[in-house]
Scaffold this active site. Structure first.
Site, short mmCIF file in Angstrom:
data_model
loop_
_atom_site.label_atom_id
_atom_site.label_comp_id
_atom_site.label_asym_id
_atom_site.label_seq_id
_atom_site.Cartn_x
_atom_site.Cartn_y
_atom_site.Cartn_z
N LYS A 163 -42.78 23.25 16.55
CA LYS A 163 -43.74 23.18 15.61
C LYS A 163 -44.91 22.27 16.05
CE LYS A 163 -43.46 24.34 10.89
NZ LYS A 163 -43.92 24.65 9.57
N LYS A 198 -38.01 22.77 15.49
CA LYS A 198 -39.02 24.18 14.78
C LYS A 198 -39.49 24.25 15.78
CE LYS A 198 -39.21 21.50 10.51
NZ LYS A 198 -40.07 21.35 9.36
#
Ligand code: C2G
Length: 143
Positions: free
Chosen positions: A47, A45
């Site tokens: 992230k 992701k």
């Protein structure tokens, strides 16, 4: 016992997450949260979380709506998870609307997308904090 599952990063836990977890729990008796690991967040992701998996897990386990926290390590684990835990309802925020309909075809679980809490997000929190610190720093320079 009606089992519900949901997936997410839940970084910098806020009331948008709590609204989601509350409504997910209201759909059954037992709520499982598959929490994205630090590796999954970064590799799948892109992230970088503020809190580590262990800290995010500790926070989620303190929430009255959450009964079990398991690691989310891959995109492919949802169908096996739903079968393993005999899940009746798979819940996600509607920013994912349509993305997980396949679970209804491949398992006995119902897929439900719940409306996101519109005005709050981890990204927004980080942005606001960053702007505030810029103003504060600037202010202290001119004071
Ligand atoms: N959410 C919400 N309202 C917000 C913010 C988040 O309802 N203001 C919901 C999201 O829709 C999601 C859950 O809270 O259902 C967790 O959000 P994130 O931590 O951002 O999860 P995400 O990065 O979308 O990861 O395999 C699925 C992914 O792991 C989902």
């Amino acid at each position: 016992m009606k089992r519900v599952i949901t997936y997410g990063t839940f970084d910098m836990l806020h009331y948008g997450h709590i609204n989601l977890l509350k409504r997910a729990k209201e759909m059954g008796d037992y709520l499982i949260v598959a929490l994205s690991t630090d590796e999954f967040n970064w590799e799948s992701k892109q992230k970088k979380t503020y809190f580590s998996y262990e800290k995010r897990k500790q926070l989620l386990e303190a929430i009255r709506y959450v009964d079990l926290v398991i690691p989310e390590k891959s995109w492919e684990q949802k169908v096996p998870d739903v079968k393993l835990y005999q899940v009746d309802t798979f819940v996600m925020g509607d920013d994912w609307a349509g993305q997980f309909d396949f679970i209804q075809e491949e398992t006995d679980a119902k897929v439900v997308y719940l409306a996101r809490t519109p005005e709050i997000s981890t990204t927004q929190i980080k942005k606001d904090l960053n702007e505030t610190s810029l103003v504060t720093n600037h202010k202290s320079e001119i004071d």
